[in-house]
Design an enzyme around this catalytic site. Structure first.
Site, short mmCIF file in Angstrom:
data_model
loop_
_atom_site.label_atom_id
_atom_site.label_comp_id
_atom_site.label_asym_id
_atom_site.label_seq_id
_atom_site.Cartn_x
_atom_site.Cartn_y
_atom_site.Cartn_z
N HIS A 98 1.14 -0.93 0.02
CA HIS A 98 0.14 0.03 -0.05
C HIS A 98 0.94 1.56 -0.36
CE1 HIS A 98 -2.75 3.07 1.56
NE2 HIS A 98 -3.76 2.42 1.05
N GLU A 167 -4.25 2.64 -7.03
CA GLU A 167 -4.46 3.53 -6.28
C GLU A 167 -2.82 4.63 -6.20
OE1 GLU A 167 -6.85 3.11 -2.35
OE2 GLU A 167 -4.69 2.61 -1.90
O1 LIG Z 1 -6.19 3.83 0.95
C1 LIG Z 1 -7.24 3.80 0.13
C2 LIG Z 1 -7.83 3.02 0.69
O2 LIG Z 1 -6.63 1.53 0.89
C3 LIG Z 1 -8.19 4.92 -0.28
O3 LIG Z 1 -8.95 5.39 0.31
P1 LIG Z 1 -10.23 7.12 -0.16
O4 LIG Z 1 -11.14 6.08 -0.93
O5 LIG Z 1 -10.75 6.93 1.56
O6 LIG Z 1 -9.03 7.38 -0.80
#
Ligand SMILES: O=C(CO)COP(=O)(O)O
Length: 247
Positions: A98, A167
């Site tokens: 992450h 992400e």
């Molecule tokens: O890091 C996240 C989930 O692991 C993303 O969070 P948000 O959707 O609140 O921006």
């Protein structure tokens, strides 16, 4: 692995909810939506001490539990949580790499790849988080994600399932998800790098209603990962409407 023609979704509560609040959230938000959550193979990535109780709270709901991190090592390391233990307590998936862990703990692509390999050997599906930290042009973002993904595909046998989570760090906790064209470039690069592997691809970072539909306009995304939206009854209901309504 989940049916490739049906979207997939999951959430991570990071360190946001302790034991009591996690139970409250599961009972008030997840269980009332269990049927639709199960339809998108939903799982909740939780801190390690919550995995066993959450499994009980979610029993029979069709909603899975997963971990937010795993040790790369399989031998004895004090304080580590191994992939085999996660499998034994009922996890189906585990997140690796992450953005917050890459940033806070300096996790390298090689370490993330070793974690993914350990997860895979234990029969878990690694949720491999990739993406640029700061805003970058799409081609540069695609290059960053490709390097991160390449390390993992080199470490995990092609027949083992992998779930890639694009992400971008700058979108996490923000107000705007990535532009669909930008995300589409990254997806294209990830599909290239992982060709021949058993991989699916979801987007995460500021996911709100409408994001999945817009992303699908520019790329063959398999689903979305929810952060804050999974803890808000209206947002969760709307995102689930979107995911479970045939296109
Ligand atoms: O890091 C996240 C989930 O692991 C993303 O969070 P948000 O959707 O609140 O921006």
């Amino acid at each position: 692995m989940s049916n490739p023609s049906v979207p997939i979704s999951f959430t991570s509560t990071k360190t946001q909810l302790g034991l009591t609040r996690s139970r409250g959230w599961i009972e008030s938000l997840l269980l009332p939506n269990a049927e639709r959550l199960a339809a998108v193979s939903f799982f909740a990535c939780l801190p390690h001490p919550l995995l066993l109780p959450a499994r009980q709270w979610l029993q029979g709901s069709g909603i899975g539990v997963a971990a937010q991190d795993v040790a790369a090592a399989t031998d004895e390391v004090t304080g580590a949580v191994t992939a085999s233990l996660l499998a034994e307590v009922g996890c189906s998936h585990v997140m690796v790499g992450h953005a917050e862990r890459r940033g806070a703990f300096g996790e390298t692509d090689q370490l993330v790849a070793r974690k993914a390999a350990a997860a895979s050997r234990a029969g878990l599906t690694a949720v491999v988080c990739v993406g640029e930290t700061d805003t970058l042009p799409a081609s540069d973002a695609a290059a960053v994600a490709s390097v991160q993904a390449r390390a993992v595909v080199a470490a995990v046998p092609p027949e083992r399932p992998l779930l890639f989570l694009y992400e971008p760090g700058w979108a996490i906790g923000g107000t705007e998800a990535a532009d669909p064209v930008h995300a589409g470039h990254v997806l294209h690069a990830l599909r290239d790098v992982t060709a021949g592997h058993h991989a699916r691809f979801v987007y995460g970072g500021a996911v709100a209603p409408g994001v999945y539909t817009r992303l699908r306009g520019e790329g063959d995304w398999d689903g979305v990962a929810l952060g804050r939206a999974a803890q808000d009854p209206l947002l969760l209901a709307e995102v689930l409407d979107e995911l479970t309504t045939p296109e």
